[in-house]
Scaffold this active site. Sequence first.
Site, PDB file in Angstrom:
ATOM      1  CG  HIS A  45      -1.873   1.073   1.361  1.00 46.14           C
ATOM      2  ND1 HIS A  45      -3.113   0.998   0.780  1.00 46.14           N
ATOM      3  CD2 HIS A  45      -1.814   2.283   1.977  1.00 46.14           C
ATOM      4  CE1 HIS A  45      -3.781   2.115   1.043  1.00 46.14           C
ATOM      5  NE2 HIS A  45      -3.024   2.901   1.778  1.00 46.14           N
ATOM      6  CG  ASP A  47      -0.814   5.646   2.721  1.00 43.48           C
ATOM      7  OD1 ASP A  47      -0.392   4.984   3.678  1.00 43.48           O
ATOM      8  OD2 ASP A  47      -1.956   5.553   2.269  1.00 43.48           O
ATOM      9  N   GLY A 162       0.616   8.097   9.503  1.00 46.36           N
ATOM     10  CA  GLY A 162       0.495   6.742  10.026  1.00 46.36           C
ATOM     11  C   GLY A 162       0.452   6.826  11.540  1.00 46.36           C
ATOM     12  N   GLY A 163       0.054   5.734  12.188  1.00 50.12           N
ATOM     13  CA  GLY A 163       0.111   5.673  13.648  1.00 50.12           C
ATOM     14  C   GLY A 163      -1.021   6.367  14.381  1.00 50.12           C
ATOM     15  CG  ASP A 193      -5.897   3.157   4.496  1.00 47.71           C
ATOM     16  OD1 ASP A 193      -5.635   3.623   3.374  1.00 47.71           O
ATOM     17  OD2 ASP A 193      -5.082   3.137   5.430  1.00 47.71           O
ATOM     18  N   GLY A 194      -6.232   2.536   8.085  1.00 46.99           N
ATOM     19  CA  GLY A 194      -5.810   3.514   9.084  1.00 46.99           C
ATOM     20  C   GLY A 194      -6.117   3.087  10.507  1.00 46.99           C
ATOM     21  N   GLY A 215       0.130   0.073   8.308  1.00 42.58           N
ATOM     22  CA  GLY A 215       1.438   0.708   8.056  1.00 42.58           C
ATOM     23  C   GLY A 215       2.330   0.567   9.276  1.00 42.58           C
TER      24      GLY A 215
HETATM   25  C1  DX5 Z   1      -3.885   7.726   6.000  1.00 48.07           C
HETATM   26  C2  DX5 Z   1      -3.306   6.592   5.180  1.00 48.07           C
HETATM   27  C3  DX5 Z   1      -3.227   5.286   5.916  1.00 48.07           C
HETATM   28  C4  DX5 Z   1      -2.347   5.276   7.098  1.00 48.07           C
HETATM   29  C5  DX5 Z   1      -2.009   3.843   7.501  1.00 48.07           C
HETATM   30  O1  DX5 Z   1      -2.939   8.429   6.662  1.00 48.07           O
HETATM   31  O2  DX5 Z   1      -4.174   6.356   4.127  1.00 48.07           O
HETATM   32  O3  DX5 Z   1      -2.770   4.283   4.988  1.00 48.07           O
HETATM   33  O4  DX5 Z   1      -1.219   6.028   6.865  1.00 48.07           O
HETATM   34  O5  DX5 Z   1      -1.065   3.917   8.499  1.00 48.07           O
HETATM   35  P1  DX5 Z   1      -1.337   3.212   9.900  1.00 48.07           P
HETATM   36  O6  DX5 Z   1      -1.612   1.767   9.580  1.00 48.07           O
HETATM   37  O7  DX5 Z   1      -0.039   3.441  10.607  1.00 48.07           O
HETATM   38  O8  DX5 Z   1      -2.501   3.888  10.520  1.00 48.07           O
HETATM   39 ZN    ZN Z   2      -3.715   4.576   2.777  1.00 54.10          ZN
END
Ligand code: DX5
Ligand code: ZN
Length: 242
Positions: A45, A47, A162-163, A193-194, A215
């Site tokens: 994936h 981003d 992320g996070g 997602d997220g 992520g």
């Molecule tokens: C929004 C993005 C997500 C996010 C995933 O910010 O579309 O893909 O970064 O990251 P995690 O899994 O760390 O929330």
């Molecule tokens: Zn994403």
Amino acid sequence: MGNCNALELLRAAAPTVSVGVVTANLLTLGTEIKLLEQTGAKLAHVDVMDGCFCPMMTVGPPFIKAIKTSLLKDVHLMISEPLEKVAEYVAVGADIVTVHVEACSNVHRVLQKLGSLTNANDPERGVVRGVALNPGTPLEALEPLLDELEFISLLAVNPGWGGQKYIPSTTARIARVKRMIAESGKNIILCADGGITKANIAEIAATGVDVIVAGSAVFDGKTPEANARFMLDAVAAVGRKQ
Ligand code: DX5
Ligand code: ZN
């Protein structure tokens, strides 16, 4: 991966995890991607953020082109007005291109455009057309698009980093979109997602979502391979029960 349709591959892999690679150690990305391939992961994936549609800027087509992998490239475009840009992402190898309804003056036209493009990895593979909704966007926005898409992503965080923490209302949204897809009778992949981590992945997988993006739960700077295996196993375990 021989001549095969990306949507069929996705359906066969579901439920599965799409690993957010922008969170990886970008200085050793090649190694991190190779590790991912060994875990049985099927999706990378990416981003893409332009700093306009969402506050953060990340990567663009050159980064995607540089990723040499057997994983399907799941490209999440968090960019404003992608109509004239989607072709570039397909040209550098995107297998799935997801655009935000909130970012398009005419999202239906963007999906039509995507439908006219040829997969650069393998012409037989096709390009999976995705639409993403932010947590505050009504699900009704999807209704007029169901004939023009193969992939729906519900963001469980406000895009940019992320996070972040999973927004709990996403779970009910997943259930409602699952019903919309079932009523449509179409072969549409549903993604969350997220904010999905080791702590909540079993609960999210139990909603019956087909793809979960992870992520920072994978690339934590310590044990990405073990993390990826944990997330994949957690989803597979729920998939076996369904
Ligand atoms: C929004 C993005 C997500 C996010 C995933 O910010 O579309 O893909 O970064 O990251 P995690 O899994 O760390 O929330
Ligand atoms: Zn994403």
